[in-house]
Design an enzyme around this catalytic site. Structure first.
Site, PDB file in Angstrom:
ATOM      1  N   GLU A  41       3.858  15.815   0.023  1.00 61.06           N
ATOM      2  CA  GLU A  41       3.685  14.526   0.697  1.00 61.06           C
ATOM      3  C   GLU A  41       3.994  14.514   2.249  1.00 61.06           C
ATOM      4  OE1 GLU A  41       4.859  10.818  -0.971  1.00 61.06           O
ATOM      5  OE2 GLU A  41       4.420  11.694  -2.856  1.00 61.06           O
ATOM      6  N   GLU A  58      10.077  12.092  -6.295  1.00 62.15           N
ATOM      7  CA  GLU A  58      11.057  11.684  -5.729  1.00 62.15           C
ATOM      8  C   GLU A  58      12.068  10.712  -6.428  1.00 62.15           C
ATOM      9  OE1 GLU A  58       9.466   9.009  -2.767  1.00 62.15           O
ATOM     10  OE2 GLU A  58       8.320  10.576  -1.790  1.00 62.15           O
TER      11      GLU A  58
HETATM   12  O1  IFM Z   1       3.653   5.662  -1.256  1.00 61.09           O
HETATM   13  C1  IFM Z   1       4.991   6.713  -1.471  1.00 61.09           C
HETATM   14  C2  IFM Z   1       4.620   7.429  -2.458  1.00 61.09           C
HETATM   15  O2  IFM Z   1       4.513   6.898  -3.606  1.00 61.09           O
HETATM   16  C3  IFM Z   1       5.994   8.066  -2.772  1.00 61.09           C
HETATM   17  N1  IFM Z   1       6.295   8.963  -1.491  1.00 61.09           N
HETATM   18  C4  IFM Z   1       6.195   7.865  -0.229  1.00 61.09           C
HETATM   19  C5  IFM Z   1       5.089   7.309  -0.139  1.00 61.09           C
HETATM   20  C6  IFM Z   1       4.980   6.434   1.149  1.00 61.09           C
HETATM   21  O3  IFM Z   1       6.006   5.426   1.164  1.00 61.09           O
END
Ligand code: IFM
Length: 441
Positions: free
Chosen positions: A345, A163
């Site tokens: 994710e 990200e």
């Molecule tokens: O906790 C974060 C993660 O580090 C990166 N993506 C989003 C998650 C939730 O906010």
């Protein structure tokens, strides 16, 4: 169901969010340690130096993973644990920690999917200008090369950066570490972190490591609230700023004319070299999509005063896990992507999750969310789309960056006093889901 036994079902975490362990065994401070030391930056004054103590409790966490029945674990390496100053001599104790983690995971049949940069830049490098400094690509490349040489023979999946927008939030908006609030810096930092990703891919190929390497970008697609030209223009601008800036460069050929013109007129255009784009145009082996939600945006009318974002727009907050497939197909089509995709994710943040009288945390909302997301992935597979894995965020409640320990994404509850881990109802649900696939797939 269309899932097959070789589909990767995993959970995801990140070093700064779970490892804790303070500065034991020579870990160097990261920008998040320094940021957390500044009053008011993190909810409840929380610090990442404790987190879930996974540094000393990895065996317990591994047992949870085995009990869940996952076949892959997405985790990250803390740059400062292996290179306390960011570059130079390796900290052997840090290297040994990860070696043990990877070996144990592989022994358990759980494939490590390892991210090199999940937001915890060594503070020593921030003191040299951090991601705004063009040398950051060389720092990252040195670190990446060292990791490939240590672990390139065993780790099957690598991610350069997670990200890249987090870098902008840290240098442009000030909500994340290191807490700078300067759009020109933010744009330079986000340009540089992507260049570093490309440099990481180059180092990977040169090292002869045998796994696959990709990049992870989160997609929060905006839809206009109405078809008014203002709302449409706002949705476009938000898309360009919040995810297209990254996908255009890392999955496409380079930045859009829209964003370059905008930055030029703002006076926030980063300094860029052809070499930067040569690096990010190097082929990657997979794309990791982080998907949480889609958003509806509209220009705020005078009468509308609510909306937690402030400013002149309004965002409708409602989870849309069912849009996962639609967004994944949209990204694949936009960039004619013909590399495998992983959902790296996806998860749900719960508040006030306390055990009921039967002792169980009944996180039914999370279950409903995951169920819809997995149905969406299943439909993709049914359509023959090459999606190879799904990682739930997260294994356990952990340090949720500026939201501290209050925002809870875990399948497993963490008691931050005792460090005891307790399964929520969703953990049982995910275990049973995986079991069903493995029995039928
Ligand atoms: O906790 C974060 C993660 O580090 C990166 N993506 C989003 C998650 C939730 O906010």
């Amino acid at each position: 169901m269309n899932f097959k036994k070789d589909f990767l079902f995993g959970v995801a975490t990140a070093a700064a969010q779970i490892e804790g362990g303070g500065f034991a065994d020579g870990r160097g401070a990261s920008i998040w340690d320094a940021f957390a030391d500044k009053p008011g930056k993190i909810k409840g004054g929380a610090k990442p130096s404790a987190a879930c103590q996974s540094y000393t409790m990895f065996d317990d966490d591994l047992k949870q993973m085995k009990d869940l029945g996952i076949n892959s674990y997405r985790m990250s390496i803390s740059w400062g644990r292996v290179l306390p100053k960011g570059t130079g001599a390796l900290n052997q104790k840090g290297v040994d920690y990860y070696k043990r983690c990877f070996d144990k995971l592989l022994e358990a049949g759980i494939a490590p999917n390892v991210t090199l940069y999940h937001w915890d830049l060594p503070q020593a490098l921030e003191e040299k200008g951090g991601w705004v400094n063009r040398d950051s690509q060389y720092w990252f490349s040195e670190y990446a090369d060292k990791m490939f040489r240590e672990f390139g023979g065993t780790v099957p999946y690598w991610v350069t950066i997670n990200e890249p927008i987090a870098t902008y939030v840290g240098y442009g908006l000030g909500f994340f570490a290191p807490g700078h609030k300067d759009k020109a810096w933010g744009n330079q930092a986000r340009h540089n972190v992507m260049t570093a990703s490309g440099a990481g891919v180059e180092a990977f190929r040169a090292s002869g490591a045998k796994g696959k390497i990709g990049v992870v970008i989160d997609i929060w697609k905006r839809f206009p609230r109405t078809d008014s030209p203002e709302d449409i223009a706002l949705a476009k601008d938000e898309d360009e700023e919040n995810w297209k800036f990254y996908t255009d460069r890392l999955l496409g050929q380079g930045y859009s004319k829209y964003i370059l013109d905008k930055f030029y007129h703002e006076g926030t255009l980063p300094i860029m070299y052809d070499e930067d784009f040569r690096l990010t145009n190097l082929p990657i082996d997979f794309y990791g999509m982080n998907y949480y939600n889609t958003l509806t945006v509209g220009v705020r009318k005078q009468a509308e005063t609510s909306g937690e974002n402030g400013g002149n727009f309004y965002i409708q907050h409602q989870s849309h896990p069912e849009n996962l497939g639609k967004i994944l197909k949209f990204i694949k089509a936009s960039y004619k992507l013909n590399i495998p995709v992983y959902v790296t994710e996806n998860g749900f943040s719960g508040k006030n999750e306390t055990p009921a009288s039967d002792g169980m945390i009944h996180d039914d909302e999370r279950i409903a969310y995951i169920d819809k997301a997995l149905k969406s992935v299943d439909e993709l597979l049914g359509e023959g789309i090459d999606v190879r894995g799904y990682y739930l965020w997260s294994l356990m409640d952990n340090f949720e960056w500026s939201a501290g320990y209050e925002s809870k994404y875990g399948l497993i509850h963490t008691n931050f006093e005792t460090m005891e881990r307790t399964w929520k109802k969703s953990a049982y649900w995910y275990r049973d889901f995986i079991l069903k696939v493995m029995n039928e797939g």
